[in-house]
Design a protein around this motif. Structure first.
Motif, mmCIF file in Angstrom:
data_model
loop_
_atom_site.group_PDB
_atom_site.id
_atom_site.type_symbol
_atom_site.label_atom_id
_atom_site.label_comp_id
_atom_site.label_asym_id
_atom_site.label_seq_id
_atom_site.Cartn_x
_atom_site.Cartn_y
_atom_site.Cartn_z
ATOM 1 N N GLN A 31 30.010 39.468 51.703
ATOM 2 C CA GLN A 31 30.150 38.360 52.177
ATOM 3 C C GLN A 31 31.672 37.802 53.077
ATOM 4 O O GLN A 31 31.385 37.400 54.107
ATOM 5 C CB GLN A 31 29.841 37.457 51.512
ATOM 6 C CG GLN A 31 29.688 36.030 51.782
ATOM 7 C CD GLN A 31 29.812 34.716 50.729
ATOM 8 O OE1 GLN A 31 30.594 34.917 49.890
ATOM 9 N NE2 GLN A 31 29.023 33.765 50.866
ATOM 10 N N SER A 32 32.541 38.293 52.316
ATOM 11 C CA SER A 32 33.745 38.002 52.832
ATOM 12 C C SER A 32 34.648 39.256 53.167
ATOM 13 O O SER A 32 34.688 40.192 52.415
ATOM 14 C CB SER A 32 34.521 36.883 51.678
ATOM 15 O OG SER A 32 33.680 35.913 51.489
ATOM 16 N N PHE A 33 35.603 39.082 54.212
ATOM 17 C CA PHE A 33 36.321 40.198 54.570
ATOM 18 C C PHE A 33 37.617 39.840 54.846
ATOM 19 O O PHE A 33 38.008 38.584 55.415
ATOM 20 C CB PHE A 33 35.538 40.787 55.940
ATOM 21 C CG PHE A 33 34.218 40.825 55.800
ATOM 22 C CD1 PHE A 33 33.161 39.809 55.979
ATOM 23 C CD2 PHE A 33 33.376 42.234 55.037
ATOM 24 C CE1 PHE A 33 31.799 40.320 55.950
ATOM 25 C CE2 PHE A 33 32.290 42.469 54.995
ATOM 26 C CZ PHE A 33 31.344 41.379 55.359
ATOM 27 N N PHE A 34 38.428 40.656 54.637
ATOM 28 C CA PHE A 34 39.706 40.420 54.934
ATOM 29 C C PHE A 34 40.895 41.736 55.262
ATOM 30 O O PHE A 34 40.414 42.712 54.980
ATOM 31 C CB PHE A 34 40.575 40.051 53.300
ATOM 32 C CG PHE A 34 39.756 38.918 52.559
ATOM 33 C CD1 PHE A 34 38.580 39.060 51.805
ATOM 34 C CD2 PHE A 34 40.205 37.631 52.739
ATOM 35 C CE1 PHE A 34 38.014 38.411 51.279
ATOM 36 C CE2 PHE A 34 39.330 36.600 52.139
ATOM 37 C CZ PHE A 34 38.375 36.940 51.408
ATOM 38 N N SER A 49 41.848 36.525 57.243
ATOM 39 C CA SER A 49 40.516 36.746 57.026
ATOM 40 C C SER A 49 39.823 37.098 58.049
ATOM 41 O O SER A 49 40.157 36.851 59.105
ATOM 42 C CB SER A 49 39.952 35.449 56.368
ATOM 43 O OG SER A 49 40.855 35.040 55.176
ATOM 44 N N VAL A 50 38.520 37.435 57.850
ATOM 45 C CA VAL A 50 37.872 37.907 58.970
ATOM 46 C C VAL A 50 36.633 37.375 59.180
ATOM 47 O O VAL A 50 35.814 37.245 58.385
ATOM 48 C CB VAL A 50 37.480 39.507 59.117
ATOM 49 C CG1 VAL A 50 36.886 39.924 60.361
ATOM 50 C CG2 VAL A 50 38.581 40.231 58.780
ATOM 51 N N TYR A 51 36.286 36.431 60.286
ATOM 52 C CA TYR A 51 35.148 35.669 60.361
ATOM 53 C C TYR A 51 34.059 36.134 61.265
ATOM 54 O O TYR A 51 34.540 37.091 61.948
ATOM 55 C CB TYR A 51 35.740 34.085 61.001
ATOM 56 C CG TYR A 51 36.654 33.665 59.947
ATOM 57 C CD1 TYR A 51 38.082 33.173 60.683
ATOM 58 C CD2 TYR A 51 36.498 33.201 58.766
ATOM 59 C CE1 TYR A 51 38.767 32.470 60.027
ATOM 60 C CE2 TYR A 51 37.346 32.620 58.172
ATOM 61 C CZ TYR A 51 38.723 32.428 58.513
ATOM 62 O OH TYR A 51 39.527 31.631 57.835
ATOM 63 N N LYS A 91 34.505 41.182 49.947
ATOM 64 C CA LYS A 91 33.913 40.733 48.854
ATOM 65 C C LYS A 91 32.402 40.442 48.883
ATOM 66 O O LYS A 91 31.888 39.922 49.740
ATOM 67 C CB LYS A 91 34.615 39.418 48.406
ATOM 68 C CG LYS A 91 34.459 38.981 46.935
ATOM 69 C CD LYS A 91 35.472 37.625 46.855
ATOM 70 C CE LYS A 91 35.417 36.625 47.510
ATOM 71 N NZ LYS A 91 36.140 35.318 46.977
ATOM 72 N N ARG A 92 31.733 40.548 47.722
ATOM 73 C CA ARG A 92 30.466 40.423 47.761
ATOM 74 C C ARG A 92 29.957 39.020 47.639
ATOM 75 O O ARG A 92 30.828 38.229 47.352
ATOM 76 C CB ARG A 92 29.575 41.292 46.832
ATOM 77 C CG ARG A 92 29.652 42.712 46.928
ATOM 78 C CD ARG A 92 28.850 43.549 45.743
ATOM 79 N NE ARG A 92 29.024 44.838 45.811
ATOM 80 C CZ ARG A 92 28.736 45.702 44.751
ATOM 81 N NH1 ARG A 92 27.765 45.312 43.872
ATOM 82 N NH2 ARG A 92 28.776 47.123 45.053
ATOM 83 N N ASN A 93 28.347 38.547 48.110
ATOM 84 C CA ASN A 93 28.252 37.348 47.812
ATOM 85 C C ASN A 93 28.010 36.935 46.490
ATOM 86 O O ASN A 93 27.561 35.700 46.195
ATOM 87 C CB ASN A 93 26.985 36.935 48.738
ATOM 88 C CG ASN A 93 25.832 37.911 48.404
ATOM 89 O OD1 ASN A 93 25.989 38.501 47.605
ATOM 90 N ND2 ASN A 93 24.822 37.511 49.299
ATOM 91 N N GLY A 95 29.503 37.221 42.365
ATOM 92 C CA GLY A 95 30.716 37.754 41.800
ATOM 93 C C GLY A 95 31.991 37.511 42.535
ATOM 94 O O GLY A 95 31.881 36.710 43.583
ATOM 95 N N ASN A 96 33.080 37.979 42.006
ATOM 96 C CA ASN A 96 34.237 37.748 42.742
ATOM 97 C C ASN A 96 35.115 38.999 43.047
ATOM 98 O O ASN A 96 36.217 38.994 43.446
ATOM 99 C CB ASN A 96 35.278 36.555 41.749
ATOM 100 C CG ASN A 96 35.576 35.615 42.821
ATOM 101 O OD1 ASN A 96 35.111 34.855 43.546
ATOM 102 N ND2 ASN A 96 37.048 35.467 42.705
ATOM 103 N N GLN A 97 34.530 40.041 42.761
ATOM 104 C CA GLN A 97 35.237 41.295 42.920
ATOM 105 C C GLN A 97 35.542 41.634 44.481
ATOM 106 O O GLN A 97 34.619 41.500 45.279
ATOM 107 C CB GLN A 97 34.386 42.737 42.417
ATOM 108 C CG GLN A 97 34.526 42.529 40.827
ATOM 109 C CD GLN A 97 33.621 43.835 40.203
ATOM 110 O OE1 GLN A 97 34.302 44.967 40.623
ATOM 111 N NE2 GLN A 97 32.697 43.756 39.446
ATOM 112 N N PHE A 98 36.891 42.004 44.618
ATOM 113 C CA PHE A 98 37.315 42.738 45.670
ATOM 114 C C PHE A 98 37.310 44.159 45.733
ATOM 115 O O PHE A 98 37.480 44.681 44.782
ATOM 116 C CB PHE A 98 38.571 42.088 46.040
ATOM 117 C CG PHE A 98 39.047 40.855 46.522
ATOM 118 C CD1 PHE A 98 38.460 39.697 45.298
ATOM 119 C CD2 PHE A 98 39.261 40.358 47.893
ATOM 120 C CE1 PHE A 98 38.675 38.467 45.839
ATOM 121 C CE2 PHE A 98 39.268 39.027 48.125
ATOM 122 C CZ PHE A 98 38.996 37.990 47.077
#
Lengths: 110, 114
Positions: A31-34, A49-51, A91-93, A95-98
């Protein structure tokens, strides 16, 4: 298959050059990218961060392509101070694991 | 704010010795994690915690224990050090929001096991 894959480089470019790094991720639930920057013998620090729509911060541009599952980082007008290792992270949508790539080494040459 | 702090910065152990790597954060982050970084291997997750009293294994947990008695502290214990555990260890924290927040890293501990 690794969660995140990066070309380790090294990339050696002259000052003023434009350089691009790509990073692919395997899990479509990401979900989230950095992008992180890591200097020699230091800890990783967030670069940007990558949007979804892509984003720019000065000489740095980050892009996300969900269809092909990759993120990219473009550095324009490279400076000597840009020499570092660049790590992508997802990071997945749930949990919080990177999940980090192995990093791409950049050296900007005078 | 000090952010994420780690001690010691450097450590040399003999095979079979045990030790604890300390990690603390003052940002009230729920999520904390330990990584090791080896050349060509990137950052590999050892253990993580989503809050006080809750820990779970990451990708490479063998030979390491963790506990999380407070929100602030997340120590990593090496039970019986082995040369394969020679590495740089980073502790990191982030808010547990499932959202866009980044992970903040400590300065690292360079461990050598002889």
């Amino acid at each position: 298959r690794k969660e995140v894959e990066q070309d380790p480089g090294p990339f050696n470019v002259p000052e003023g050059a434009t350089v691009a790094f790509n990073c692919t991720y395997s899990n479509s639930a990401s979900q989230s990218f950095f992008w992180y920057r890591q200097d020699c013998r230091k800890e990783p620090k967030l670069l940007m961060s990558v949007y979804s729509s892509g984003n720019e911060d000065g000489r740095f541009t980050a892009q996300l392509n969900r269809a092909s599952q990759y993120i990219s980082l473009l550095i324009r007008d490279s400076k000597l101070s840009d020499s570092a290792t660049y790590l992508c992270a997802v990071k997945r949508n749930t949990g919080n694991q990177f999940y980090f790539g192995t990093g791409t080494s950049l050296t900007v040459i005078p | 704010n000090a952010g994420v702090t780690q001690t010691p910065k450097f450590q040399v152990l003999k095979t079979g010795q045990s030790m604890t790597l300390q990690c603390a954060q003052d940002m009230n982050h729920e999520y904390m994690s330990w990584y090791r970084q080896d050349p060509g291997m990137g950052l590999r997750l050892i253990h993580y915690s989503v809050g006080a009293g809750i820990t779970d294994q990451g990708e490479v947990p063998n030979g390491y224990n963790v506990s999380r008695s407070t929100t602030e502290d997340f120590p990593l214990r090496l039970l019986s050090a082995a040369p394969s555990q020679t590495s740089v260890y980073f502790c990191a924290s982030s808010p547990f929001d499932g959202g866009r927040n980044e992970q903040f890293f400590g300065p690292g501990t360079r461990l050598t096991v002889l």
